[in-house]
Write an enzyme that holds these catalytic residues in place. Sequence first.
Site, PDB file in Angstrom:
ATOM      1  N   GLU A 107       0.769  -1.351  -0.082  1.00 22.02           N
ATOM      2  CA  GLU A 107       0.157  -0.033  -0.146  1.00 22.02           C
ATOM      3  C   GLU A 107       0.746   1.185   0.079  1.00 22.02           C
ATOM      4  O   GLU A 107       0.408   2.356  -0.706  1.00 22.02           O
ATOM      5  CB  GLU A 107      -0.819  -0.112   1.310  1.00 22.02           C
ATOM      6  CG  GLU A 107      -1.967  -1.128   1.086  1.00 22.02           C
ATOM      7  CD  GLU A 107      -3.210  -1.004   0.083  1.00 22.02           C
ATOM      8  OE1 GLU A 107      -2.881   0.237  -0.513  1.00 22.02           O
ATOM      9  OE2 GLU A 107      -3.781  -2.016   0.123  1.00 22.02           O
TER      10      GLU A 107
ATOM     11  N   SER B 202     -61.075 -10.708  30.881  1.00 22.53           N
ATOM     12  CA  SER B 202     -61.225 -10.567  32.245  1.00 22.53           C
ATOM     13  C   SER B 202     -59.918 -10.799  33.406  1.00 22.53           C
ATOM     14  O   SER B 202     -59.873 -10.499  34.324  1.00 22.53           O
ATOM     15  CB  SER B 202     -62.009 -11.849  32.730  1.00 22.53           C
ATOM     16  OG  SER B 202     -63.325 -11.722  32.242  1.00 22.53           O
TER      17      SER B 202
END
Length: 665
Positions: free
Chosen positions: A48, A327
């Site tokens: 690189e 309920s």
Amino acid sequence: MAKIQSQPSTVIYDKDNNVIAQLGTEQRELVQPNAIPSKLVDAVTSIEDHRFFNTRGVDPIRIGGSLIHNIQSTSVNGGSTLDMQLIKLSFFSTDKSDQTLRVKVQEAWMAVELNQKYSKEEIFTAYVNKVNMANGYYGMGTASKAYYGKSLNDLSTAQIALLAGMPQAPTTYNPYVNPDAAKYRRDLVINAMYKYGKISESDKDRALATPITDGLIPLKQSANIPAYADNYLKQVVDEANQETGEDVTNAGLKIYTGMDSTAQQNLYNIINTSDYIPFPNQDLQVASTVVNTQTGAVVAQVGGRNQPAGVTFGFNQAVQTDRDWGSSMKPIVDYGPAFENGVYNSTGNYVSDTGPYYYPNDPSTQLNDWDNLYMGNLTVRQALALSRNIPAVKTLNAVGLDNSSKFVSSLGINFDPLVYSNAISSNTPGQGGGSDQYGASSLKMAAAYGAFSNNGVYTKPYYVTKIVYPNGKEVDYKPQSTQVMKPSTAYAITNILKDVISGGDNPNIALSTGRYAQVPGLPSAGKTGTSNYTDDEYKQALANAGYPNLMGGSMSPDELFAGYTPQYAMATWEGYKNRLQPIYGDTMYIPARVFKAMMTTLYPNPYSVQDWTMPSNMVQNGNQVSITDGSNSYKDPARTYTPAPSPSSSVPSTAPVAPSTKPSR
């Protein structure tokens, strides 16, 4: 320059600090400078930027060569130092829109600034941790563990070269997908290392002869979201986002939760396999939440059955409020407030189940029970345990809507506003049911029932217990607990709801749905729930059921069970996505069976569990418990019902009546 530093992936832990999942599109494990081998430095700089350590962010020689190329070409290429590449990774992109001369100039200027603030060692380390390494992995240290199962220091020259060459085009040079291209790029790196004197000729030849597959291990899926915990983790992320004000998936956080991984896996298996409960078909949905009654932490949660494979953070019915809890609202809306506000001071107080009865604010709407019968005067214990509707509404009327609303909201459930039909139902047209703000869900119901178990102390349910930030800061997110009712109120409700599961000494209760929740020897209490169809819906549901002989309350859109022990509270919903597809027959018992199956896994030795302790200001006489210190004065609600507008008060208490709406239980 904060963007230069990479964040590790966000990791989520269970209550025992075991890793549950790793979040984010970037799976990243940071390496420190002392963990980077010199061989990797040589490989990366050789391919690189071989003058990396001799420049200050830009390389005049490379820039000169690239200028000639750029003058002769329409594309901008070359000239990038390793420093500039790190700038690109941190601030720009590899998109064509960022391949311009203007961007290159910006990268060069920022690279010079970078070198003024950071050492070359720091810049190289940041690059190694930042680069894309394909397959959802970021950073060479992460890729080393994922591809080879080793740290960077343990890799061969050939393996190091493969990693060093990948960032230029991670997908192209992915050894699992394109081994030939990966070998080509790897060999370029090896030859560059030899060219710049980093390896000997024999090292070069040996590395070039190494197969590209050498040392590669089978690739694991990088998105680590286990299916059994998907619904729970979705809520963890949502809660953490709200608490931190940021997207936590890529924030590098350590998120600690209240999940019991074993309990979570067991709940998932109970709901998604046939090993525990015989489900009638694949389409039936079940959602459930378990909370720790002492801490309020969500222990386990599953939001549905048979969720699509490969879907992350799918639909979670466990937190939705668009279905009716029937309920199971009665202890919360009616009887809890009644004991708290002195309407009752004993489970042996009486309330009448007589009629015809009409809602207090609507003399045109008649209310009935599921069996269309009247049972006369009942004790509070009988009225709640048998889930009679008329006594429930009479109780709410005696309490008052305002008093009840305050009690309900203290348990984390809100209505806009509370109305008389909420005495037997969590959903009322026009209340905005379906939003998380109004109505009930398995999450909210488990937390509310948990307060009855915990001597009246309520804790808002939570998933996240603690977050550790990348800088080491720790924040505790556990909410404060609040005494929302008297211990005597909580104990009276618990004492009654134990009968729902055990049957008590009432043969009618012993035949109830709640008996399917019973774990022998385990102190437990709970309440069933059944929602209703309107008359028009009932006809359509009857047709969908394919059984035209189904009558009365023998089918419903939702079946529910909320129950608890001294340590855990659990709420379970059952229904079809299309609520006009009814539940009937043995399928109606599934929520209670889910409770039993789950509690069986949580309590391998149920007989060793200590029962609830009665408060000192209460006494027991037979099967009834009473408050003795005068903190609750008794106001008989038996006379608070609205009489029928026509002369029908002579109807016998056991005579059937024609229902105007399908009743709840």
